[in-house]
Design a protein around this motif. Structure first.
Motif, mmCIF file in Angstrom:
data_model
loop_
_atom_site.group_PDB
_atom_site.id
_atom_site.type_symbol
_atom_site.label_atom_id
_atom_site.label_comp_id
_atom_site.label_asym_id
_atom_site.label_seq_id
_atom_site.Cartn_x
_atom_site.Cartn_y
_atom_site.Cartn_z
ATOM 1 N N ALA A 1 0.833 -1.203 0.000
ATOM 2 C CA ALA A 1 0.000 0.000 0.000
ATOM 3 C C ALA A 1 0.867 1.253 0.000
ATOM 4 N N ALA A 2 1.931 1.250 0.805
ATOM 5 C CA ALA A 2 2.838 2.394 0.831
ATOM 6 C C ALA A 2 3.570 2.534 -0.496
ATOM 7 N N GLN A 3 3.932 1.408 -1.102
ATOM 8 C CA GLN A 3 4.563 1.459 -2.428
ATOM 9 C C GLN A 3 3.606 2.081 -3.440
ATOM 10 N N LEU A 4 2.338 1.671 -3.377
ATOM 11 C CA LEU A 4 1.360 2.206 -4.327
ATOM 12 C C LEU A 4 1.174 3.713 -4.119
ATOM 13 N N GLU B 1 -8.351 3.371 -12.950
ATOM 14 C CA GLU B 1 -7.574 2.381 -13.725
ATOM 15 C C GLU B 1 -7.939 0.954 -13.316
ATOM 16 N N LEU B 2 -8.224 0.757 -12.026
ATOM 17 C CA LEU B 2 -8.571 -0.572 -11.520
ATOM 18 C C LEU B 2 -10.047 -0.903 -11.699
ATOM 19 N N GLU B 3 -10.809 0.103 -12.129
ATOM 20 C CA GLU B 3 -12.252 -0.049 -12.294
ATOM 21 C C GLU B 3 -12.928 -0.396 -10.968
ATOM 22 N N VAL B 4 -12.504 0.327 -9.913
ATOM 23 C CA VAL B 4 -13.123 0.229 -8.590
ATOM 24 C C VAL B 4 -13.424 1.646 -8.126
ATOM 25 N N GLY B 5 -14.249 1.752 -7.107
ATOM 26 C CA GLY B 5 -14.548 3.064 -6.553
ATOM 27 C C GLY B 5 -13.422 3.552 -5.646
ATOM 28 N N ARG B 6 -13.337 4.841 -5.489
ATOM 29 C CA ARG B 6 -12.336 5.444 -4.608
ATOM 30 C C ARG B 6 -12.474 4.951 -3.170
ATOM 31 N N PRO B 7 -13.707 4.811 -2.615
ATOM 32 C CA PRO B 7 -13.834 4.297 -1.247
ATOM 33 C C PRO B 7 -13.279 2.874 -1.089
ATOM 34 N N PHE B 8 -13.485 2.032 -2.114
ATOM 35 C CA PHE B 8 -12.950 0.671 -2.064
ATOM 36 C C PHE B 8 -11.430 0.705 -1.996
ATOM 37 N N LEU B 9 -10.803 1.492 -2.876
ATOM 38 C CA LEU B 9 -9.345 1.577 -2.885
ATOM 39 C C LEU B 9 -8.839 2.122 -1.553
ATOM 40 N N SER B 10 -9.525 3.079 -0.993
ATOM 41 C CA SER B 10 -9.138 3.637 0.294
ATOM 42 C C SER B 10 -9.144 2.562 1.375
ATOM 43 N N ARG B 11 -10.167 1.714 1.395
ATOM 44 C CA ARG B 11 -10.235 0.637 2.392
ATOM 45 C C ARG B 11 -9.100 -0.357 2.193
ATOM 46 N N VAL B 12 -8.744 -0.631 0.944
ATOM 47 C CA VAL B 12 -7.614 -1.526 0.673
ATOM 48 C C VAL B 12 -6.313 -0.882 1.162
ATOM 49 N N VAL C 1 -8.122 -2.265 5.570
ATOM 50 C CA VAL C 1 -9.429 -2.727 6.034
ATOM 51 C C VAL C 1 -9.920 -3.896 5.175
ATOM 52 N N ARG C 2 -9.610 -3.852 3.897
ATOM 53 C CA ARG C 2 -10.019 -4.892 2.948
ATOM 54 C C ARG C 2 -8.794 -5.469 2.275
ATOM 55 N N PRO C 3 -8.869 -6.729 1.872
ATOM 56 C CA PRO C 3 -7.771 -7.283 1.072
ATOM 57 C C PRO C 3 -7.861 -6.777 -0.369
ATOM 58 N N MET C 4 -6.739 -6.805 -1.056
ATOM 59 C CA MET C 4 -6.717 -6.471 -2.482
ATOM 60 C C MET C 4 -7.117 -7.725 -3.247
ATOM 61 N N PRO C 5 -8.189 -7.689 -4.026
ATOM 62 C CA PRO C 5 -8.561 -8.862 -4.823
ATOM 63 C C PRO C 5 -7.439 -9.234 -5.790
ATOM 64 N N PRO D 1 4.752 -6.272 -7.244
ATOM 65 C CA PRO D 1 4.335 -7.670 -7.377
ATOM 66 C C PRO D 1 2.971 -7.951 -6.738
ATOM 67 N N ALA D 2 2.106 -8.617 -7.471
ATOM 68 C CA ALA D 2 0.777 -8.970 -6.966
ATOM 69 C C ALA D 2 0.880 -9.824 -5.710
ATOM 70 N N SER D 3 1.913 -10.631 -5.624
ATOM 71 C CA SER D 3 2.076 -11.525 -4.471
ATOM 72 C C SER D 3 2.236 -10.768 -3.159
ATOM 73 N N LEU D 4 2.711 -9.525 -3.208
ATOM 74 C CA LEU D 4 2.858 -8.744 -1.976
ATOM 75 C C LEU D 4 1.508 -8.478 -1.313
ATOM 76 N N TRP D 5 0.477 -8.327 -2.109
ATOM 77 C CA TRP D 5 -0.851 -8.071 -1.545
ATOM 78 C C TRP D 5 -1.391 -9.290 -0.823
ATOM 79 N N GLU D 6 -0.997 -10.484 -1.269
ATOM 80 C CA GLU D 6 -1.479 -11.720 -0.647
ATOM 81 C C GLU D 6 -0.932 -11.906 0.767
ATOM 82 N N THR D 7 0.257 -11.405 1.016
ATOM 83 C CA THR D 7 0.892 -11.586 2.321
ATOM 84 C C THR D 7 0.623 -10.434 3.271
ATOM 85 N N ARG D 8 -0.098 -9.431 2.819
ATOM 86 C CA ARG D 8 -0.369 -8.248 3.632
ATOM 87 C C ARG D 8 -1.469 -8.539 4.642
#
Length: 87
Positions: free
Chosen positions: A22-25, A42-53, A57-61, A75-82
């Motif tokens: 998240a800090a990298q992003l 760009e991710l085709e999600v709402g701003r509130p959803f991205l904020s929770r990620v 609060v929420r995992p990154m799908p 790397p996508a794998s970093l989100w899995e271990t967060r």
């Protein structure tokens, strides 16, 4: 999808290693002159959803993590271990 510089062109390896995804992003979109809203678009999600990620609060799908990897080289794998809090 728009073309942007990958994270490794914007932050050093050492700086990236010390940051969770998240800090990298946040660092990436700040350095690229973007906003969280434009990343959400760009991710085709709402701003509130991205904020929770970003706030843990929420995992990154997985599909969104893979899309982000193509966009940023984070790397996508970093989100899995967060860790994700209870919200």
């Amino acid at each position: 999808m728009a073309e942007y510089l990958p994270i490794d062109r914007l932050l050093t390896t050492e700086a990236r290693a010390s940051l969770d995804p998240a800090a990298q992003l946040r660092a990436w979109y700040g350095a690229a002159g973007l906003t969280a809203a434009s990343v959400a678009d760009e991710l085709e999600v709402g701003r509130p959803f991205l904020s929770r990620v970003l706030n843990g609060v929420r995992p990154m799908p997985r599909d969104k993590a893979e899309r982000l990897e193509k966009l940023t080289s984070i790397p996508a794998s970093l989100w899995e271990t967060r860790s994700v809090g209870d919200g």
